[in-house]
Design an enzyme around this catalytic site. Structure first.
Site, PDB file in Angstrom:
ATOM      1  N   GLY A 172       0.817  -1.203   0.000  1.00  0.00           N
ATOM      2  CA  GLY A 172       0.000   0.000   0.000  1.00  0.00           C
ATOM      3  C   GLY A 172       0.848   1.250   0.000  1.00  0.00           C
ATOM      4  N   PRO A 173       0.224   2.412  -0.203  1.00  0.00           N
ATOM      5  CA  PRO A 173       0.972   3.671  -0.236  1.00  0.00           C
ATOM      6  C   PRO A 173       1.585   3.995   1.128  1.00  0.00           C
ATOM      7  CG  PRO A 173      -1.315   3.968  -0.946  1.00  0.00           C
ATOM      8  CD  PRO A 173      -1.212   2.601  -0.422  1.00  0.00           C
ATOM      9  N   PRO A 174       2.528   4.935   1.172  1.00  0.00           N
ATOM     10  CA  PRO A 174       3.119   5.313   2.456  1.00  0.00           C
ATOM     11  C   PRO A 174       2.085   5.923   3.400  1.00  0.00           C
ATOM     12  CG  PRO A 174       4.456   6.124   0.628  1.00  0.00           C
ATOM     13  CD  PRO A 174       3.186   5.613   0.040  1.00  0.00           C
ATOM     14  N   GLY A 175       2.209   5.608   4.674  1.00  0.00           N
ATOM     15  CA  GLY A 175       1.373   6.245   5.684  1.00  0.00           C
ATOM     16  C   GLY A 175       0.033   5.608   5.938  1.00  0.00           C
TER      17      GLY A 175
ATOM     18  N   LYS B  44       1.070   0.171   7.447  1.00  0.00           N
ATOM     19  CA  LYS B  44       1.586  -1.179   7.228  1.00  0.00           C
ATOM     20  C   LYS B  44       2.453  -1.640   8.398  1.00  0.00           C
ATOM     21  CE  LYS B  44       3.505  -0.050   3.301  1.00  0.00           C
ATOM     22  NZ  LYS B  44       3.044   1.349   3.200  1.00  0.00           N
ATOM     23  N   THR B  45       3.380  -0.786   8.810  1.00  0.00           N
ATOM     24  CA  THR B  45       4.282  -1.153   9.914  1.00  0.00           C
ATOM     25  C   THR B  45       3.516  -1.279  11.223  1.00  0.00           C
ATOM     26  OG1 THR B  45       6.090   0.006   8.791  1.00  0.00           O
ATOM     27  CG2 THR B  45       6.386  -0.492  11.135  1.00  0.00           C
TER      28      THR B  45
ATOM     29  N   SER C 269      -3.895   3.531 -18.547  1.00  0.00           N
ATOM     30  CA  SER C 269      -5.249   3.877 -18.084  1.00  0.00           C
ATOM     31  C   SER C 269      -5.695   5.274 -18.506  1.00  0.00           C
ATOM     32  CB  SER C 269      -5.326   3.752 -16.560  1.00  0.00           C
ATOM     33  OG  SER C 269      -4.460   4.665 -15.936  1.00  0.00           O
TER      34      SER C 269
ATOM     35  N   LYS D 170      -8.085   5.851  -7.051  1.00  0.00           N
ATOM     36  CA  LYS D 170      -8.538   6.786  -8.074  1.00  0.00           C
ATOM     37  C   LYS D 170      -9.887   7.393  -7.719  1.00  0.00           C
ATOM     38  CE  LYS D 170      -5.969   4.583 -11.860  1.00  0.00           C
ATOM     39  NZ  LYS D 170      -6.058   3.868 -13.148  1.00  0.00           N
TER      40      LYS D 170
END
Length: 807
Positions: free
Chosen positions: A365-368, A371-372, A689, A732
């Site tokens: 997934g994107p940062p922030g 995940k951690t 896309s 999106k």
């Protein structure tokens, strides 16, 4: 310089006939010096034969360069030595050994013969018998220096000092001492060419001073090496003597080496597997046989410490309670319903089987987006210790497998180091940023990770430093990545990927209220009643001061507001309760950084809004098309990648193939140049896309019909106008919502993806599913197009020929 009187004396003393001359290499003959020489060159042998047949005297001159095999007059030094042949002996190898005695210095005036041997007219340079006070002082200094030189240089016998005591001529004294010294040929020749005694003694004093300093340093180094060798020999002798005494007394050998005894005790007390214990015992035995000061002994001690301190059988008691996992995930994270559901399913299987080995979790997934923190929550719910290794930028395979012990300063790899640091063999192990791994000439760390993450292989993980297998099968591995594409396929095959998409506005608002604001209040030393955010104020920060998939920047902006409040409280300006309203946000954070609302303020011709996916979440991007008179050129700008350029060309071909239905001239592409531009030209862009967005903007520019400002779209286009599915749908759609878009056009094949995320989307966002490009144009254009509404075409410039549209 020699005065006129001495010149007359020299002229009267000059030889009336020329003398044979022999060139010397690596040798200088001084007057009063008896020295053996080996004569081998044919010219020199002939000169020697002629000398013995007549006067038995010969001139010796040193070559300027020893590399010259056949020297000429210019290759010889101007000052030489007249010498007498004392003895001669022919050797079997066609060389001749002669014993010569120097008579005096001579100056080479002229070469009168060069073949078959050299003959030169020479002038004697007799030694001055004058003894000045300066010369006497120099003699004393030189004699004292020579005495010190003899003491330091063992190659010169001490009896040599006796030979110089009775020499009363300063010039002869300098020559005699020079003959004993081991000097460079240039230095000896310089002393020979010093005609005045004082000058000769000064040069000799300088040379002696330098040689004494060199001998002192040499003696110091030799003494240091000798003392070191004596120390090692002494230690070895004492060690062997102690061993013999211990054997006589019946004592253990290690009783005299407490460090080895302690190390052996550690090995015996450690709960090591049999093969590891055997390896440790073998290395310990090897250590006992080598001197304590040996460099390899330190390497072995470090290795044994690693073996003993690793948690081979030390584990924490795990709990696999799915209810506890769910509770902790809800406590630590807001939203993420799909992610939590997938993790609970994973733990349900673990609870039934009771085994950790199997699929590895990979959170993408994107940062922030957390995940951690999700990995930390999993560790807390299982009651296990947590450790993390950042893989970003790692390019060396040894970072994973470790270095071999042959290298200086070698250590185990990061996996074993982390296990050693955490102290248990079954932690929750996070491999962070696995998509940022690199590879170079030192190896591929991604290939080394295959053994770590494969349940069938990590039971016997082999680290290069340990040289014994370590069991990683009880380790709960979790990996994180921003995107899946950079991860090698073999690694992806060993992991269960869980997608973590960006947060919706409602989720970010809930995270602010439940997590971010309370945490930042505590960090800034503020109480809950001192600073409170209204919901509108938080929404203002989310919409106009951050644009991200996660909440990191949102947390920074909240921290900025609280810092300013803390500053005002400390300065004593205000102590009352702060309520941050929407109108206060600009005061604390400055002017808004992003515009929340319609992507465009009004419908425009040739401009369509597309939806894109980035590593930090989704975003909207305008696609601009302009048409001008020309010869059919197609220009693409905006740092478009190869795939995006091909999408633009496919869109152009589609418009050309449907020119009649779109109300365009059949040969419009021969009369107009088309320029397609995607703004923010400094940012590279790629992907298929944007195909329907480019086709819509192109149709609008050619037909003159504007595109609706409140519509955004995403989808890949084919030459026949089919719409193919895309990825990153949730990001999106969230980007469209942030931009104030009311209607979104997406491929019909993505309907199944929408069903999974529909609960997380705002209710006022209209989703339109399409299969054909005709449907897109009907929804996106603000007016109808067709043959009856064909715009008046531009006139072809005079002299213009219809070329090919584009390459």
């Amino acid at each position: 310089m020699v005065d006129q009187k001495s010149k007359k004396t020299e002229k009267s003393a000059a030889w009336k006939e020329a003398l044979p001359l022999i060139p010397l290499r690596n040798m200088v003959v001084f007057p009063q010096m008896i020295v053996p020489l080996f004569i081998g060159r044919s010219k020199s042998v002939k000169a020697l034969e002629n000398t013995l047949a007549k006067e038995k005297t010969v001139v010796f001159a040193t070559q300027k360069s020893e590399e010259v095999e056949e020297p000429g007059p210019k290759d010889l030094c101007p000052i030489g030595t007249l010498a007498e042949i004392v003895q001669m002996l022919a050797l079997p190898d066609d060389t001749t050994k002669v014993l010569v005695e120097g008579i005096c210095r001579v100056r080479l005036e002229k070469f009168v013969q060069e073949t078959p041997y050299f003959r030169a007219a020479v002038t004697r340079l007799p030694e001055s018998e004058e003894f000045t006070p300066e010369a006497e002082a120099l003699v004393r200094v030189v004699v004292k220096q020579f005495e010190e030189y003899v003491k330091l240089n063992r190659r010169i016998p001490s009896e040599t000092l006796m030979s110089i005591v009775n020499v009363d001529n300063p010039g002869r004294l300098a020559d005699l001492i020079s003959s004993y010294l081991t000097l460079k040929i240039e230095e000896k020749q310089a002393i020979l060419e010093a005609l005045a005694a004082e000058k000769r003694l000064k040069k000799l004093s300088e040379v002696l001073d330098k040689e004494i300093e060199v001998l002192k340093v040499e003696k110091k180094l030799q003494g240091k090496v000798r003392r070191q060798i004596e120390k090692v020999q002494k230690e070895y002798y004492l060690k062997e003597k102690m061993r013999a005494i211990q054997e006589e007394l019946g004592e253990d050998e290690e009783s005299g080496q407490p460090e080895l005894a302690e190390l052996r005790k550690k090995v015996n007390d450690a709960r090591l597997p049999p093969e590891v214990k055997a390896k440790a015992a073998k290395e310990l035995e090897h250590l006992e046989q080598m001197p304590p000061m040996a460099s390899e002994a330190a390497v072995l001690r470090t290795y044994l410490d690693w073996l003993v301190e690793l948690p081979w059988k030390k584990r924490t008691k795990s709990k696999l309670d799915i209810a506890e996992v769910e509770k902790i995930l809800n406590e630590d994270h807001y939203g993420l319903g799909k992610v939590k559901e997938r993790i609970l399913e994973y733990f349900a299987v673990l609870q039934l089987t009771g085994k950790i080995g199997g699929t590895i979790l990979c959170l993408v997934g994107p940062p922030g987006v957390g995940k951690t923190s999700v990995a930390r929550s999993i560790a807390r719910s299982m009651g296990r210790k947590f450790t993390r290794v950042a893989l970003g930028g790692v390019r060396d395979e040894a970072e994973v497998r470790g270095h071999r012990r042959t290298y200086v300063g070698s250590l185990p790899g990061r996996v074993i180091q982390s296990i050693h640091k955490i102290g248990v063999s079954n932690p929750v192990f996070l491999l962070d940023e696995i998509d940022k791994l690199g590879a170079d000439f030192r190896g591929d760390p991604a290939a080394a990770l295959l053994e770590v993450l494969d349940p069938e292989m990590n039971k016997e993980f082999s680290d290069h430093y340990l040289e014994v297998a370590f069991d990683l099968s009880d380790v709960f591995f979790i990996t994180t990545a921003n995107t899946r594409e950079p991860i090698p396929r073999p690694l992806q095959d060993r992991m269960e990927v869980i997608e973590m998409s960006g947060y919706t506005e409602e989720e970010k608002l809930g995270i602010c209220r439940g997590f971010l604001v309370p945490r930042e209040l505590e960090r800034h030393g503020l109480k809950k009643n001192q600073a409170q955010f209204e919901e509108d104020a938080l929404l203002e920060v989310i919409r106009e001061y951050t644009r991200e998939a996660g909440v990191r920047n949102l947390e920074r902006e909240i921290a900025t507001v609280l810092r300013k409040i803390a500053t005002r409280i400390v300065k004593g300006k205000e102590t009352a309760r702060f309520v941050i309203k929407k109108s206060d946000i600009e005061t604390y954070l400055g002017a808004p950084r992003f515009r929340f609302g319609l992507a465009e303020e009004k419908d425009q011709v040739g401009t369509a809004t597309g939806l894109v996916w980035t590593e930090v979440g989704g975003d909207t991007i305008p696609v601009e098309v302009t048409v001008m008179p020309g010869r059919g050129g197609l220009t693409l700008t905006g740092q478009l990648g190869d795939v995006m350029q091909e999408s633009a060309k496919a869109a152009m071909s589609f418009v050309r193939s449907r020119a009649a239905e779109l109300g365009l001239e059949d040969n419009f592409y021969r009369k107009f140049d088309v320029h397609i531009h995607v703004p923010e030209g400094a940012v590279p862009k790629d992907g298929p896309s944007a195909g329907i967005t480019i086709a819509t903007a192109l149709t609008s520019a050619l037909s003159g019909v504007p595109v609706r400002r409140d519509v955004a779209m995403t989808g890949e286009i084919t030459l026949r106008g089919k719409i193919l599915p895309i990825g990153g749908l949730k990001e999106k759609l969230l980007a469209a919502r942030r931009a104030g878009i009311k209607s979104v056009i997406i491929p019909k094949e993505n309907k199944k993806d929408l069903e999974e995320i529909s609960k997380e989307l705002p209710a006022d966002l209209k989703i339109n599913f399409v299969k054909e490009m005709d449907e897109v144009l009907g929804l996106a254009l603000a007016g109808k197009i067709g043959p009856k509404e064909r715009p008046k075409p531009f006139k072809t410039p005079p002299g213009a020929e219809p070329p090919v549209m584009y390459a």
